[in-house]
Design a protein around this motif. Structure first.
Motif, PDB file in Angstrom:
ATOM      1  N   PHE A   1       1.189  -9.857  -1.280  1.00  0.00           N
ATOM      2  CA  PHE A   1       0.330  -8.883  -1.937  1.00  0.00           C
ATOM      3  C   PHE A   1       1.091  -8.370  -3.151  1.00  0.00           C
ATOM      4  CE2 PHE A   1      -2.565  -5.250  -2.350  1.00  0.00           C
ATOM      5  CZ  PHE A   1      -3.766  -5.872  -2.037  1.00  0.00           C
ATOM      6  N   ALA A   2       0.389  -7.851  -4.126  1.00  0.00           N
ATOM      7  CA  ALA A   2       1.021  -7.343  -5.332  1.00  0.00           C
ATOM      8  C   ALA A   2       0.328  -6.057  -5.766  1.00  0.00           C
ATOM      9  CB  ALA A   2       0.933  -8.379  -6.452  1.00  0.00           C
TER      10      ALA A   2
ATOM     11  N   ARG B   1       0.841  -1.218   0.000  1.00  0.00           N
ATOM     12  CA  ARG B   1       0.000   0.000   0.000  1.00  0.00           C
ATOM     13  C   ARG B   1       0.873   1.264   0.000  1.00  0.00           C
ATOM     14  NH1 ARG B   1      -4.831  -1.801  -1.314  1.00  0.00           N
ATOM     15  NH2 ARG B   1      -5.694  -3.427  -0.001  1.00  0.00           N
ATOM     16  N   PHE B   2       1.996   1.213   0.736  1.00  0.00           N
ATOM     17  CA  PHE B   2       2.935   2.332   0.727  1.00  0.00           C
ATOM     18  C   PHE B   2       3.419   2.589  -0.703  1.00  0.00           C
ATOM     19  CE2 PHE B   2       7.386   3.667   0.612  1.00  0.00           C
ATOM     20  CZ  PHE B   2       7.319   4.881   1.266  1.00  0.00           C
TER      21      PHE B   2
ATOM     22  N   ARG C   1       5.419  -5.048 -12.328  1.00  0.00           N
ATOM     23  CA  ARG C   1       4.573  -5.462 -11.201  1.00  0.00           C
ATOM     24  C   ARG C   1       5.476  -5.537  -9.975  1.00  0.00           C
ATOM     25  NH1 ARG C   1       2.791 -11.083  -9.340  1.00  0.00           N
ATOM     26  NH2 ARG C   1       0.679 -10.788  -8.546  1.00  0.00           N
ATOM     27  N   LEU C   2       4.958  -5.132  -8.830  1.00  0.00           N
ATOM     28  CA  LEU C   2       5.678  -5.262  -7.566  1.00  0.00           C
ATOM     29  C   LEU C   2       4.993  -6.346  -6.750  1.00  0.00           C
ATOM     30  CD1 LEU C   2       6.245  -1.512  -6.593  1.00  0.00           C
ATOM     31  CD2 LEU C   2       7.699  -2.999  -7.990  1.00  0.00           C
ATOM     32  N   TYR C   3       5.780  -7.259  -6.230  1.00  0.00           N
ATOM     33  CA  TYR C   3       5.260  -8.393  -5.457  1.00  0.00           C
ATOM     34  C   TYR C   3       5.908  -8.357  -4.079  1.00  0.00           C
ATOM     35  CZ  TYR C   3       4.034 -13.182  -4.206  1.00  0.00           C
ATOM     36  OH  TYR C   3       3.524 -14.295  -3.575  1.00  0.00           O
TER      37      TYR C   3
ATOM     38  N   PRO D   1      -4.441  -5.310  -7.634  1.00  0.00           N
ATOM     39  CA  PRO D   1      -5.301  -6.010  -8.594  1.00  0.00           C
ATOM     40  C   PRO D   1      -6.670  -6.268  -7.982  1.00  0.00           C
ATOM     41  CG  PRO D   1      -3.770  -7.540  -7.584  1.00  0.00           C
ATOM     42  CD  PRO D   1      -3.401  -6.163  -7.084  1.00  0.00           C
ATOM     43  N   PRO D   2      -7.644  -6.607  -8.813  1.00  0.00           N
ATOM     44  CA  PRO D   2      -8.950  -6.968  -8.250  1.00  0.00           C
ATOM     45  C   PRO D   2      -8.807  -8.244  -7.427  1.00  0.00           C
ATOM     46  CG  PRO D   2      -8.906  -7.368 -10.623  1.00  0.00           C
ATOM     47  CD  PRO D   2      -7.615  -6.692 -10.266  1.00  0.00           C
TER      48      PRO D   2
END
Length: 144
Positions: free
Chosen positions: A57-58, A21-22, A68-70, A32-33
């Motif tokens: 979380f991604a 979230r940061f 994409r950040l994972y 993503p949904p």
């Protein structure tokens, strides 16, 4: 040999949702949904065994341009300096006082989100100014 065009950056962390979230706020990324069959991520998490909740979380660039950040939960905490870090390019094309003022303003915004300011590296003969920061779990990144 095929050309690789997409990649993902993976962060080991203690609280994947908080760190993700940061970074969504820093970069304008979105989550993503929720998985099919779930109205929200909270509903999905509630369906998992306790030990698997919050394990990952991604987030991704809504334009599809950035990687994409994972974020994955790991048991150990961060001990030493990152070997890889992100440069958040907020001062591209700017020099001198204009660049430093832009970096300072972004630094203030990110500190309000939970980042920590580490140090300012002032311009020299080879590099423009940048600000070294840490995210909410101490991962280094630069405002560049």
């Amino acid at each position: 040999m095929p050309t690789i065009r997409k990649f993902q950056v993976t962060f080991d962390c203690a609280d994947p949702v908080r760190v993700a979230r940061f970074w969504c706020e820093v970069l304008g990324y979105v989550a993503p949904p929720p998985p099919e069959g779930f109205a929200s991520w909270a509903d999905y998490e509630d369906s998992l065994p306790a030990e698997k909740r919050g394990a990952w979380f991604a987030c991704s660039d809504p334009s599809g341009e950035g990687p994409r950040l994972y974020f994955q939960r790991v048991p150990e905490g961060k001990v030493v300096k990152n070997r890889v870090h992100l440069d958040v390019r907020v001062g591209t094309g700017l020099v001198g006082e204009e660049r430093l003022a832009t970096l300072e303003a972004e630094s203030e915004r990110l500190v309000a989100l939970g980042a920590t300011r580490v140090r300012v590296l002032l311009a020299d003969e080879e590099n423009e100014s940048c600000i070294v920061m840490q995210d909410v779990e101490g991962n280094e990144f630069c405002l560049d």
